[in-house]
Design an enzyme around this catalytic site. Structure first.
Site, PDB file in Angstrom:
ATOM      1  N   CYS A 126      -5.268   9.694 -13.681  1.00 13.54           N
ATOM      2  CA  CYS A 126      -4.319  10.166 -14.887  1.00 13.54           C
ATOM      3  C   CYS A 126      -4.674  11.300 -15.720  1.00 13.54           C
ATOM      4  O   CYS A 126      -5.760  11.393 -16.039  1.00 13.54           O
ATOM      5  CB  CYS A 126      -3.973   8.805 -15.916  1.00 13.54           C
ATOM      6  N   ASP A 167      -5.860   6.064 -10.833  1.00 15.83           N
ATOM      7  CA  ASP A 167      -4.480   5.599 -10.556  1.00 15.83           C
ATOM      8  C   ASP A 167      -4.620   5.286  -8.867  1.00 15.83           C
ATOM      9  O   ASP A 167      -5.217   6.013  -8.210  1.00 15.83           O
ATOM     10  CB  ASP A 167      -3.239   6.557 -10.478  1.00 15.83           C
TER      11      ASP A 167
END
Length: 148
Positions: A46, A53
């Protein structure tokens, strides 16, 4: 065509920009067919929090004169492990780089991202209309349903 990775020890690139993608001549040039790569454990970071992620990435393309060499693609996708980027930028960026460098007849990418803040984000990009007569199977990734 000379490759940088095939048959050689290759370290994971530090970033997508440093990753070299290898392309080799299409052994079936002139044939209309689809190639699929699935990366069900894709990761990036992120750009706001730096937290990981996770996504299931599916790349479909119809080759023209070249195909992407799979080891170099694996290293390229792995280079996102320490790359900060929003889901949209990462997914579309992968598709555009492959399309711009390989110049296939057609390419599409689906990024099926696992929830961030309770909301899964799916990102799709394609280079245009698929060639007439190309068999396009469903990408086979179900919508996120949690544990249920």
């Amino acid at each position: 065509m000379e490759t940088k990775h095939l048959g050689q020890a290759s370290a994971l690139p530090a970033s997508p920009e440093e990753a070299a993608l290898d392309y080799v001549p299409n052994p079936r040039a002139g044939e209309l067919y689809l190639v699929r790569f699935a990366a069900p454990e894709f990761t990036s970071l992120c750009p706001v929090t730096g937290q990981p992620d996770f996504a299931h990435v599916v790349i479909d393309y119809s080759p023209s004169d070249t195909i992407v060499e799979s080891k170099s693609l694996k290293l390229f996708l792995g280079s996102f492990r320490n790359h900060c980027g929003f889901h949209e930028d990462v997914t579309v960026g992968i598709g555009k780089r492959l399309f711009d460098e390989m110049k296939p007849r057609w390419l599409r990418i689906g990024g099926y991202w696992y929830p961030r803040g309770g909301i899964p984000i799916d990102v799709f990009w394609q280079s245009g209309e698929p060639p007439a007569g190309l068999w396009l199977p469903d990408q086979g990734v179900a919508s996120y349903r949690g544990r249920g």
